[in-house]
Design an enzyme around this catalytic site. Structure first.
Site, PDB file in Angstrom:
ATOM      1  N   ARG A  71      25.686  27.018  51.218  1.00 46.29           N
ATOM      2  CA  ARG A  71      24.991  26.024  51.722  1.00 46.29           C
ATOM      3  C   ARG A  71      25.674  25.100  52.520  1.00 46.29           C
ATOM      4  NH1 ARG A  71      24.190  22.543  48.448  1.00 46.29           N
ATOM      5  NH2 ARG A  71      25.067  23.599  46.445  1.00 46.29           N
ATOM      6  N   TYR A 212      21.695  32.190  55.481  1.00 40.13           N
ATOM      7  CA  TYR A 212      22.194  32.061  54.082  1.00 40.13           C
ATOM      8  C   TYR A 212      21.282  31.469  53.084  1.00 40.13           C
ATOM      9  CZ  TYR A 212      25.214  33.245  50.327  1.00 40.13           C
ATOM     10  OH  TYR A 212      25.707  33.443  49.157  1.00 40.13           O
ATOM     11  N   GLY A 213      21.097  32.122  52.074  1.00 38.61           N
ATOM     12  CA  GLY A 213      20.502  31.264  50.728  1.00 38.61           C
ATOM     13  C   GLY A 213      19.667  30.074  51.122  1.00 38.61           C
ATOM     14  N   LYS A 221      15.683  25.541  47.849  1.00 43.78           N
ATOM     15  CA  LYS A 221      16.085  24.250  47.845  1.00 43.78           C
ATOM     16  C   LYS A 221      15.455  23.153  48.851  1.00 43.78           C
ATOM     17  CE  LYS A 221      19.515  25.695  45.118  1.00 43.78           C
ATOM     18  NZ  LYS A 221      19.620  25.405  43.885  1.00 43.78           N
ATOM     19  N   HIS A 241      16.825  20.513  39.485  1.00 38.48           N
ATOM     20  CA  HIS A 241      17.700  21.543  39.480  1.00 38.48           C
ATOM     21  C   HIS A 241      17.911  21.959  38.011  1.00 38.48           C
ATOM     22  CE1 HIS A 241      21.715  23.125  41.448  1.00 38.48           C
ATOM     23  NE2 HIS A 241      20.806  24.077  41.414  1.00 38.48           N
ATOM     24  N   SER A 263      25.668  23.374  41.056  1.00 41.20           N
ATOM     25  CA  SER A 263      25.575  24.641  41.644  1.00 41.20           C
ATOM     26  C   SER A 263      26.727  25.558  41.104  1.00 41.20           C
ATOM     27  CB  SER A 263      25.519  24.707  43.073  1.00 41.20           C
ATOM     28  OG  SER A 263      24.316  24.105  43.337  1.00 41.20           O
ATOM     29  N   GLY A 266      26.424  27.470  35.801  1.00 41.37           N
ATOM     30  CA  GLY A 266      26.243  28.224  34.361  1.00 41.37           C
ATOM     31  C   GLY A 266      24.705  28.300  34.257  1.00 41.37           C
ATOM     32  N   LYS A 267      23.920  27.656  35.067  1.00 44.12           N
ATOM     33  CA  LYS A 267      22.385  27.752  34.633  1.00 44.12           C
ATOM     34  C   LYS A 267      21.823  29.169  34.554  1.00 44.12           C
ATOM     35  CE  LYS A 267      21.037  25.485  38.388  1.00 44.12           C
ATOM     36  NZ  LYS A 267      22.374  25.161  38.915  1.00 44.12           N
ATOM     37  N   THR A 268      22.090  30.203  35.367  1.00 42.92           N
ATOM     38  CA  THR A 268      21.680  31.376  35.494  1.00 42.92           C
ATOM     39  C   THR A 268      22.135  32.267  33.965  1.00 42.92           C
ATOM     40  OG1 THR A 268      21.614  31.832  37.624  1.00 42.92           O
ATOM     41  CG2 THR A 268      21.457  33.791  36.458  1.00 42.92           C
ATOM     42  N   ASN A 269      23.206  31.896  33.638  1.00 35.92           N
ATOM     43  CA  ASN A 269      24.069  32.442  32.529  1.00 35.92           C
ATOM     44  C   ASN A 269      23.182  31.836  31.377  1.00 35.92           C
ATOM     45  OD1 ASN A 269      26.648  34.215  32.817  1.00 35.92           O
ATOM     46  ND2 ASN A 269      26.255  32.850  34.757  1.00 35.92           N
ATOM     47  N   ASP A 288      16.770  28.188  38.053  1.00 45.79           N
ATOM     48  CA  ASP A 288      17.368  26.985  39.025  1.00 45.79           C
ATOM     49  C   ASP A 288      16.571  25.914  39.107  1.00 45.79           C
ATOM     50  OD1 ASP A 288      19.480  26.779  40.898  1.00 45.79           O
ATOM     51  OD2 ASP A 288      18.278  27.403  42.531  1.00 45.79           O
ATOM     52  N   ASN A 377      31.033  32.993  46.339  1.00 43.21           N
ATOM     53  CA  ASN A 377      29.605  32.744  46.321  1.00 43.21           C
ATOM     54  C   ASN A 377      28.805  33.838  46.677  1.00 43.21           C
ATOM     55  OD1 ASN A 377      27.468  30.869  45.985  1.00 43.21           O
ATOM     56  ND2 ASN A 377      27.184  30.616  48.142  1.00 43.21           N
ATOM     57  N   ARG A 379      26.129  36.737  46.161  1.00 46.25           N
ATOM     58  CA  ARG A 379      24.749  36.591  45.351  1.00 46.25           C
ATOM     59  C   ARG A 379      23.992  37.757  45.466  1.00 46.25           C
ATOM     60  NH1 ARG A 379      23.498  30.865  43.595  1.00 46.25           N
ATOM     61  NH2 ARG A 379      25.257  29.788  44.264  1.00 46.25           N
TER      62      ARG A 379
HETATM   63  P1  GTP Z   1      23.443  28.060  41.157  1.00 47.87           P
HETATM   64  O1  GTP Z   1      22.624  29.417  41.478  1.00 47.87           O
HETATM   65  O2  GTP Z   1      24.659  27.911  42.392  1.00 47.87           O
HETATM   66  O3  GTP Z   1      22.523  26.924  41.032  1.00 47.87           O
HETATM   67  O4  GTP Z   1      24.478  28.472  39.777  1.00 47.87           O
HETATM   68  P2  GTP Z   1      24.266  28.556  38.306  1.00 47.87           P
HETATM   69  O5  GTP Z   1      24.351  26.992  37.608  1.00 47.87           O
HETATM   70  O6  GTP Z   1      22.777  29.176  37.954  1.00 47.87           O
HETATM   71  O7  GTP Z   1      25.450  29.159  38.044  1.00 47.87           O
HETATM   72  P3  GTP Z   1      25.692  30.588  37.246  1.00 47.87           P
HETATM   73  O8  GTP Z   1      25.202  30.820  35.818  1.00 47.87           O
HETATM   74  O9  GTP Z   1      25.335  31.682  38.060  1.00 47.87           O
HETATM   75  O10 GTP Z   1      27.506  30.488  36.869  1.00 47.87           O
HETATM   76  C1  GTP Z   1      28.360  30.267  37.808  1.00 47.87           C
HETATM   77  C2  GTP Z   1      29.569  30.806  37.453  1.00 47.87           C
HETATM   78  O11 GTP Z   1      29.939  30.199  36.279  1.00 47.87           O
HETATM   79  C3  GTP Z   1      29.780  32.414  37.114  1.00 47.87           C
HETATM   80  O12 GTP Z   1      30.889  32.822  37.694  1.00 47.87           O
HETATM   81  C4  GTP Z   1      29.563  32.337  35.717  1.00 47.87           C
HETATM   82  O13 GTP Z   1      30.441  33.679  35.206  1.00 47.87           O
HETATM   83  C5  GTP Z   1      30.477  31.174  35.285  1.00 47.87           C
HETATM   84  N1  GTP Z   1      29.974  30.717  33.946  1.00 47.87           N
HETATM   85  C6  GTP Z   1      28.377  30.738  33.588  1.00 47.87           C
HETATM   86  N2  GTP Z   1      28.461  30.030  32.176  1.00 47.87           N
HETATM   87  C7  GTP Z   1      29.801  30.036  31.767  1.00 47.87           C
HETATM   88  C8  GTP Z   1      30.309  29.544  30.210  1.00 47.87           C
HETATM   89  O14 GTP Z   1      29.594  29.496  29.446  1.00 47.87           O
HETATM   90  N3  GTP Z   1      31.597  29.503  30.484  1.00 47.87           N
HETATM   91  C9  GTP Z   1      32.468  29.800  31.676  1.00 47.87           C
HETATM   92  N4  GTP Z   1      33.695  29.739  31.344  1.00 47.87           N
HETATM   93  N5  GTP Z   1      32.118  30.391  32.627  1.00 47.87           N
HETATM   94  C10 GTP Z   1      30.650  30.351  32.823  1.00 47.87           C
HETATM   95  C1  SPV Z   2      22.906  26.510  44.662  1.00 49.20           C
HETATM   96  O1  SPV Z   2      23.760  26.387  45.503  1.00 49.20           O
HETATM   97  O2  SPV Z   2      22.302  25.644  43.824  1.00 49.20           O
HETATM   98  C2  SPV Z   2      21.883  27.573  44.653  1.00 49.20           C
HETATM   99  C3  SPV Z   2      22.312  29.027  45.840  1.00 49.20           C
HETATM  100  O3  SPV Z   2      21.089  28.020  43.706  1.00 49.20           O
HETATM  101  S1  SPV Z   2      21.332  28.422  47.094  1.00 49.20           S
HETATM  102  O4  SPV Z   2      19.913  29.032  47.024  1.00 49.20           O
HETATM  103  O5  SPV Z   2      22.029  29.131  48.222  1.00 49.20           O
HETATM  104  O6  SPV Z   2      21.464  26.984  47.365  1.00 49.20           O
HETATM  105 MN    MN Z   3      21.050  26.223  42.216  1.00 52.02          MN
END
Ligand code: GTP
Ligand code: SPV
Ligand code: MN
Length: 595
Positions: A71, A212-213, A221, A241, A263, A266-269, A288, A377, A379
């Protein structure tokens, strides 16, 4: 589908108007079919922009231009006639001025390209909560990604009928082709010509110059956060978000949690975590974005408006996020990963590095050659339905009732593993001062601490001070049915730079504590910043964590928080619309720190 087949006169007129400006070679209205996806992908393969991954069924790898990897917050505009309405945290330009600049750029910008008209629904098609958007784009990559991330096609046009309401989203990669020219690489415009513009008073989105994204998949977004947040304020709901998950305890009791982290924090995780504590189960509703409304019973209900995951690849592995790994096994798109010699993708943190590959820049890569294999970044785009732990209610138009709201971010120091708000106003204060080290999800520096209130700094479609007011007002409406509010930090580090907390599936231990707090099963310790766990109440069974590390994780250091105060004061000073109730919260915090 052909333009002539459109039955919606206003939509047809808009498409014709855009075509006259952008002068594409032809116009194609998307029906959402598999054939359409395959045709777009075939074009991208034939042009050399996509690579078929032989190791993953129906999956493809893309490399973007090295300048177009994330972004672009500096190039993102929230355009109201009055600057005050955009507030101190958004870039602003007067709508007519911005439109004139962009019309100049759009003029002829689709030359020799097909203009795709994508009817899409955020939220299940036809549901009372869904919003329809129409994205016009000259990028077949966008068409394929929108197929996965949203609900696309004729069924959306059926819902629109002849005069239904839609949100117009115009997108061009900003790279007209000369006669006979085809794309040899990812098309986009240079950074200074990129514009990601929002006109919230008109529910209108104009994006130019990036493929991109979040810059190009305009349902995400741009619509579901920036435009939707402005609509939500007017209509009395919330567009956030946030991930959404369902946690079920060993007795079968369900808790629904929504969490806002910036962003790549850690949301996806968290959304698809595999609890390491026995008998607890997690199901993913969304990773997200959450749209939250007050239900008939007065509680707050959340839906995920998206249909797919656009997730950070680096760091994703069978150890850290096995459910994401399962979700991306097939029918997925990968952008800016390393391509392996055996027809797969790889990224840092996935598993053992291949001995050779083609890196995200298209160069030969070997482990230890000093380059990233994948962009930080990079994806994946994958259908949410492929997640093995997708919640059976993930498409329920009524959403799930939220018990717990969480804020958080990346903080190497100062902020403890978890703390709980004293009440709603205090929780809103916690959200308003949320801070995090910046990540590669935006073009710009990485690792700098900045305030990112509610993880919405890049996504709030109006004055952030008014947004704070909106949160307080929502709390007043929900009253004693309001979710409890917590703040977490998985990213605290030891003085020698190691993570103090193992994270990922182990985060379930912290979620369990929150659930038990809502049930009144455990007490908590009052500190200046909020309530923290009594050590014995954190379920650490089977976890090897040093006593000192745990103490450090839960520490609320008065000196560090005194330093934090001046930074919060600076942050609040930016807002002429700052609610008095948040000023009061800051004073309360100062008073508690003095004790
Ligand atoms: P956006 O899609 O950008 O909104 O991101 P998101 O908030 O979904 O982030 P995502 O879960 O993809 O995590 C981003 C990075 O953080 C990845 O490289 C993960 O491996 C790392 N991560 C996620 N959860 C943890 C955690 O509990 N501990 C640590 N150390 N790293 C984490
Ligand atoms: C973020 O940046 O919070 C994302 C990825 O979820 S994007 O869709 O590229 O904004
Ligand atoms: Mn996001």
């Amino acid at each position: 589908m052909k333009l002539e087949q459109l039955r919606h006169d206003k939509l047809k007129a808009w498409v014709e108007e855009v075509a006259a400006m952008c002068t594409p070679k032809d116009i194609y209205v998307c029906d959402g079919s598999t054939k359409e996806y395959n045709d777009c992908m075939k074009k991208l393969i034939d042009d050399g922009l996509a690579k078929v991954l032989t190791k993953r069924k129906n999956s493809f790898s893309f490399r973007s231009d090295p300048s177009d990897v994330a972004r672009v917050e500096d190039r993102t505009y929230i355009s109201y006639p009055n600057k005050e309405d955009a507030g101190p945290t958004n870039n602003w330009m007067e709508p007519n001025e911005l439109k004139e600049i962009m019309k100049g750029l759009y003029k002829g910008s689709m030359k020799n390209r097909t203009m795709y008209v994508i009817p899409f629904s955020m939220g299940p098609v036809g549901s009372h909560i869904a919003k329809v958007g129409i994205e016009i784009t000259d990028s077949p990559y966008v068409v394929c990604n929108m197929h996965i991330m949203t609900r696309v096609g004729s069924k959306v046009l059926d819902v629109l009928g002849t005069d239904g309401e839609y949100i117009p989203c115009l997108h061009s990669v900003g790279a007209p082709l000369a006669d006979g020219e085809i794309d040899t690489k990812w098309p986009c415009a240079p950074i200074e010509k990129k514009y990601i513009s929002h006109f919230p008073n008109e529910n209108l989105i104009w994006s130019y110059g990036s493929g991109y994204g979040g810059n190009a998949l305009l349902g995400k977004k741009c619509l579901a956060l920036r435009i939707a947040s402005a609509i939500a304020r007017r209509e009395g709901w919330m567009a956030e978000h946030m991930l959404i998950l369902r946690l079920t305890n060993p007795e079968g009791k369900r808790f629904h949690i929504a969490a806002a982290f910036p962003s790549a924090c850690g949301k996806t995780n968290l959304a698809m975590l595999q609890p390491t504590i026995e008998g607890w189960k997690c199901e993913c509703v969304g990773d997200d974005i959450a749209w939250m409304k007050i239900g008939k019973d007065g509680r707050l209900y959340a839906i995920n408006p998206e249909a797919g995951f656009f997730g950070v690849a680096p760091g994703t592995s069978y150890d850290s996020n096995p459910m994401a790994m399962e979700s991306i096994k097939e029918n997925s798109i990968f952008t800016n990963c390393l391509e392996t010699d055996d027809g797969d993708v790889w990224w840092e943190g996935k598993d053992e590095a291949p001995s050779h590959g083609i890196d995200w820049k298209g160069n030969d890569w070997t482990p230890g050659n000093g380059e990233n294999g994948a962009h930080p970044n990079a994806r994946f785009t994958a259908p949410a339905s492929q997640c093995p732990v997708i919640c059976p209610d993930w498409e329920n138009p009524d959403g799930v009732p939220i018990d717990i709201l969480i804020f958080g971010g990346r903080r190497a120091s100062t902020v403890p593993l978890v703390h709980e708000a004293y009440d709603w106003d205090h929780g809103v204060f916690m959200g308003s001062i949320a801070a995090s080290e910046t990540t590669a999800a935006n073009i710009g520096s990485v690792g700098n601490l900045r305030r990112d209130p509610f993880a919405m700094l890049p996504f709030c479609g109006y004055n952030m001070g008014d947004y704070f007011h909106h949160w307080l007002e929502m709390g007043d409406k929900i009253g004693d049915k309001a979710p409890r509010i917590f703040y977490v930090n998985w990213f605290r580090k030891s003085p020698d730079g190691k993570w103090l907390w193992p994270g990922f599936g182990e985060n379930a231990r912290v979620l369990k504590w929150m659930c038990e707090r809502t049930e009144g099963k455990v007490n908590a310790l009052d500190t200046a910043i909020g309530k923290i766990p009594i050590e014995k109440d954190l379920d650490l069974k089977g976890l090897d964590i040093a006593d000192n590390d745990l103490k450090e994780l839960l520490k609320v250091d008065t000196q560090s928080w005194n330093n934090e105060i001046s930074s919060i004061e600076e942050h609040f000073a930016k807002f002429s619309h700052l609610p008095d109730r948040l000023k009061k919260q800051l004073n309360n915090l100062k008073d508690r720190l003095k004790k």
